[in-house]
Design a protein around this motif. Structure first.
Motif, PDB file in Angstrom:
ATOM      1  N   ALA A  78       0.831  -1.205   0.000  1.00  0.00           N
ATOM      2  CA  ALA A  78       0.000   0.000   0.000  1.00  0.00           C
ATOM      3  C   ALA A  78       0.868   1.258   0.000  1.00  0.00           C
ATOM      4  O   ALA A  78       0.579   2.227  -0.720  1.00  0.00           O
ATOM      5  N   GLN A  79       1.952   1.249   0.786  1.00  0.00           N
ATOM      6  CA  GLN A  79       2.832   2.416   0.815  1.00  0.00           C
ATOM      7  C   GLN A  79       3.536   2.599  -0.521  1.00  0.00           C
ATOM      8  O   GLN A  79       3.721   3.730  -0.989  1.00  0.00           O
ATOM      9  N   ALA A  80       3.932   1.507  -1.139  1.00  0.00           N
ATOM     10  CA  ALA A  80       4.560   1.608  -2.461  1.00  0.00           C
ATOM     11  C   ALA A  80       3.596   2.227  -3.467  1.00  0.00           C
ATOM     12  O   ALA A  80       3.999   3.003  -4.341  1.00  0.00           O
ATOM     13  N   ALA A  81       2.307   1.899  -3.351  1.00  0.00           N
ATOM     14  CA  ALA A  81       1.316   2.504  -4.241  1.00  0.00           C
ATOM     15  C   ALA A  81       1.220   4.008  -3.983  1.00  0.00           C
ATOM     16  O   ALA A  81       1.126   4.801  -4.932  1.00  0.00           O
ATOM     17  N   ARG A  82       1.244   4.411  -2.710  1.00  0.00           N
ATOM     18  CA  ARG A  82       1.247   5.845  -2.403  1.00  0.00           C
ATOM     19  C   ARG A  82       2.475   6.517  -3.004  1.00  0.00           C
ATOM     20  O   ARG A  82       2.405   7.615  -3.572  1.00  0.00           O
ATOM     21  N   ASN A  83       3.617   5.855  -2.865  1.00  0.00           N
ATOM     22  CA  ASN A  83       4.853   6.408  -3.420  1.00  0.00           C
ATOM     23  C   ASN A  83       4.757   6.554  -4.937  1.00  0.00           C
ATOM     24  O   ASN A  83       5.258   7.530  -5.508  1.00  0.00           O
ATOM     25  N   ALA A  84       4.139   5.570  -5.583  1.00  0.00           N
ATOM     26  CA  ALA A  84       4.004   5.624  -7.041  1.00  0.00           C
ATOM     27  C   ALA A  84       3.151   6.818  -7.462  1.00  0.00           C
ATOM     28  O   ALA A  84       3.478   7.526  -8.423  1.00  0.00           O
ATOM     29  N   LEU A  85       2.061   7.034  -6.764  1.00  0.00           N
ATOM     30  CA  LEU A  85       1.227   8.199  -7.085  1.00  0.00           C
ATOM     31  C   LEU A  85       1.993   9.495  -6.834  1.00  0.00           C
ATOM     32  O   LEU A  85       1.889  10.448  -7.616  1.00  0.00           O
ATOM     33  N   SER A  86       2.765   9.526  -5.741  1.00  0.00           N
ATOM     34  CA  SER A  86       3.578  10.710  -5.452  1.00  0.00           C
ATOM     35  C   SER A  86       4.604  10.953  -6.548  1.00  0.00           C
ATOM     36  O   SER A  86       4.942  12.107  -6.853  1.00  0.00           O
ATOM     37  N   ALA A  87       5.100   9.876  -7.160  1.00  0.00           N
ATOM     38  CA  ALA A  87       6.081   9.981  -8.240  1.00  0.00           C
ATOM     39  C   ALA A  87       5.447  10.346  -9.571  1.00  0.00           C
ATOM     40  O   ALA A  87       6.167  10.507 -10.568  1.00  0.00           O
ATOM     41  N   GLY A  88       4.121  10.448  -9.608  1.00  0.00           N
ATOM     42  CA  GLY A  88       3.455  10.877 -10.826  1.00  0.00           C
ATOM     43  C   GLY A  88       2.928   9.771 -11.711  1.00  0.00           C
ATOM     44  O   GLY A  88       2.436  10.040 -12.814  1.00  0.00           O
ATOM     45  N   PHE A  89       2.996   8.525 -11.268  1.00  0.00           N
ATOM     46  CA  PHE A  89       2.434   7.437 -12.067  1.00  0.00           C
ATOM     47  C   PHE A  89       0.916   7.578 -12.136  1.00  0.00           C
ATOM     48  O   PHE A  89       0.268   8.072 -11.205  1.00  0.00           O
ATOM     49  N   ASP A  90       0.346   7.119 -13.250  1.00  0.00           N
ATOM     50  CA  ASP A  90      -1.094   7.193 -13.459  1.00  0.00           C
ATOM     51  C   ASP A  90      -1.835   6.051 -12.777  1.00  0.00           C
ATOM     52  O   ASP A  90      -3.068   6.073 -12.691  1.00  0.00           O
ATOM     53  N   GLY A  91      -1.120   5.057 -12.321  1.00  0.00           N
ATOM     54  CA  GLY A  91      -1.691   3.913 -11.642  1.00  0.00           C
ATOM     55  C   GLY A  91      -0.596   2.920 -11.342  1.00  0.00           C
ATOM     56  O   GLY A  91       0.592   3.200 -11.555  1.00  0.00           O
ATOM     57  N   VAL A  92      -0.977   1.749 -10.823  1.00  0.00           N
ATOM     58  CA  VAL A  92       0.014   0.722 -10.493  1.00  0.00           C
ATOM     59  C   VAL A  92      -0.463  -0.641 -10.977  1.00  0.00           C
ATOM     60  O   VAL A  92      -1.666  -0.887 -11.129  1.00  0.00           O
ATOM     61  N   GLU A  93       0.510  -1.509 -11.197  1.00  0.00           N
ATOM     62  CA  GLU A  93       0.254  -2.909 -11.513  1.00  0.00           C
ATOM     63  C   GLU A  93       0.908  -3.763 -10.435  1.00  0.00           C
ATOM     64  O   GLU A  93       2.094  -3.573 -10.130  1.00  0.00           O
ATOM     65  N   ILE A  94       0.181  -4.684  -9.864  1.00  0.00           N
ATOM     66  CA  ILE A  94       0.731  -5.610  -8.869  1.00  0.00           C
ATOM     67  C   ILE A  94       1.317  -6.801  -9.603  1.00  0.00           C
ATOM     68  O   ILE A  94       0.628  -7.478 -10.379  1.00  0.00           O
ATOM     69  N   HIS A  95       2.593  -7.082  -9.346  1.00  0.00           N
ATOM     70  CA  HIS A  95       3.277  -8.216  -9.971  1.00  0.00           C
ATOM     71  C   HIS A  95       2.960  -9.477  -9.155  1.00  0.00           C
ATOM     72  O   HIS A  95       3.494  -9.683  -8.069  1.00  0.00           O
ATOM     73  N   ALA A  96       2.079 -10.304  -9.697  1.00  0.00           N
ATOM     74  CA  ALA A  96       1.697 -11.554  -9.043  1.00  0.00           C
ATOM     75  C   ALA A  96       2.052 -12.740  -9.933  1.00  0.00           C
ATOM     76  O   ALA A  96       1.364 -13.769  -9.925  1.00  0.00           O
ATOM     77  N   ALA A  97       3.146 -12.601 -10.682  1.00  0.00           N
ATOM     78  CA  ALA A  97       3.493 -13.565 -11.723  1.00  0.00           C
ATOM     79  C   ALA A  97       4.932 -14.043 -11.585  1.00  0.00           C
ATOM     80  O   ALA A  97       5.638 -13.717 -10.636  1.00  0.00           O
ATOM     81  N   ASN A  98       5.349 -14.868 -12.548  1.00  0.00           N
ATOM     82  CA  ASN A  98       6.750 -15.223 -12.780  1.00  0.00           C
ATOM     83  C   ASN A  98       7.463 -15.860 -11.591  1.00  0.00           C
ATOM     84  O   ASN A  98       8.676 -15.780 -11.470  1.00  0.00           O
ATOM     85  N   GLY A  99       6.719 -16.478 -10.696  1.00  0.00           N
ATOM     86  CA  GLY A  99       7.350 -17.176  -9.586  1.00  0.00           C
ATOM     87  C   GLY A  99       7.849 -16.278  -8.477  1.00  0.00           C
ATOM     88  O   GLY A  99       8.622 -16.725  -7.625  1.00  0.00           O
TER      89      GLY A  99
END
Length: 385
Positions: A166-187
């Protein structure tokens, strides 16, 4: 073949994407070596590719323990947030839309990458096989290495990790990203919790499929509360029986991948996730996903669906025409062709990929691939000189 549907506008949350072409998350290992922050060179790289309808950043670790490869960027420090802000500003200036991929590798790491040389963390103390971590051996040199033995996370630590997402998502918005993708793949970490191969817990996070999906559910819910509707995607790698058994580590093939991932997708649907990204096997002669699975995914999920994995314009268009996909991601072709949408739209030839320069280094194989129009102008100038 007419690829016009690839170039249609499509909505994603509040955004109107200029086309259905996605630059997917692609590890490039070009972050600053003294803090794992995004650099000016990375800002150039992403802005060069802003003609994509959607850009998803390379995986960016949510905390120091989440790193499995040297020189990959993070999104937990002030310097990292500032570095990513340079990237998003450059992409937005070029007319692009960009989401950040939130990443934690879990057990796919080595003590050399962990704070104070600790053990990597995982749902269970089961060592990752058929996969390598990557550690630095010098300022610009490194080596692939077997992952270290992990330790199992406590329930309290798992709750802390949910808050870190959740904090990383807040940081991403603070950095100007338009949204986030959760990496739940690739082992990686969330995939490890989902998988019966990597998760042997006997508490509320292990055993039944419902329990193994609990961490995913909690992370998605926590991040959704931060970013809101229209700004969250989730990526899976649902590999099926028949996949090259020497490569199954990529997605941790389950006994019932169809049932496992449809149940996971229902979690995304219940939370109102904006898009689902499915990364297919991407090596030569890899099997395709069953059509029955694609149809059931479409029935279960009402958001946008992105497919990635050795796609051509023709193959992607067929999937869109069939109503099974909304967006198509192009990985290696987009690395080598910063103007890929224009090339696909006009039938222009593609630059070859410099495979030796995929990971680490500087501008070579990163920001030095020519645009088609520029290369033609250079050629014409040379011919008439």
């Amino acid at each position: 073949m007419n690829h016009s549907k690839l170039f249609e506008r499509v909505t994603l949350g509040t955004h109107v994407l200029k086309n259905r072409i996605v630059l997917p998350p692609l590890t490039r290992q070009r972050s600053s070596p003294d803090g794992d922050a995004a650099t000016d060179l990375m800002a150039t790289y992403y802005s060069q590719r802003a003609s994509a309808g959607l850009i998803v950043s390379e995986g960016t670790q949510i905390e120091p323990r989440g790193q499995g490869y040297a020189w990959t960027p993070g999104i937990y420090s002030d310097a990292q947030i500032s570095g990513w802000r340079k990237v998003t500003q450059a992409v937005h200036a070029a007319g692009g839309v960009m989401f950040a991929q939130l990443w934690h590798v879990g057990r796919v790491s080595h003590t050399a990458l962990q704070p104070h040389g600790g053990s990597p963390v995982a749902p269970s103390a089961i060592r990752a096989e058929k996969v390598k971590a990557f550690i630095a051996t010098g300022p610009e040199t490194g080596t692939l290495i077997e992952p270290s033995d992990p330790r199992a996370l406590s329930p309290t630590e798992i709750e802390e990790l949910v808050r870190m997402y959740a904090q990383a998502a807040r940081n991403a918005l603070s950095a100007g990203f338009d949204g986030v993708e959760i990496h739940a793949a690739n082992g990686y970490l969330i995939n490890q919790f989902i998988s019966a191969h990597a998760n042997h817990r006997d508490d509320q996070y292990g055993g039944s499929l419902t329990n193994r999906l609990r961490f995913l559910r909690e992370v998605v819910h926590a991040v959704m509360e931060v970013v809101g509707p229209g700004r969250l995607g989730v990526r899976f790698t649902p590999l099926f029986t028949g996949t090259d058994q020497d490569r199954v580590y990529i997605g941790l093939v389950e006994e019932d991948p169809h049932g496992t991932y449809l149940e996971a997708i229902r979690i995304l649907e219940a939370e109102g996730v904006a898009y689902l990204s499915i990364a297919e096997a991407d090596w030569d002669n890899a099997p395709e996903l069953p059509d029955s699975f694609r149809r059931d995914v479409r029935s279960a999920f009402s958001g946008r669906i992105v497919y990635a994995g050795c796609y051509t314009a023709e193959r992607g268009t067929r999937l869109i025409d069939a109503g099974l996909a909304d967006l198509i991601a192009f990985g290696r072709p987009f690395i080598a062709n910063p103007d890929l949408p224009e090339r696909l739209a006009n039938g222009w030839p593609l630059n070859p990929l410099d495979g030796a320069a995929l990971y680490g280094g500087g501008a070579r194989g990163f920001t030095d691939y020519p645009m088609y129009v520029e290369s033609r102008q250079d050629h014409t100038t040379e011919a008439t000189a």
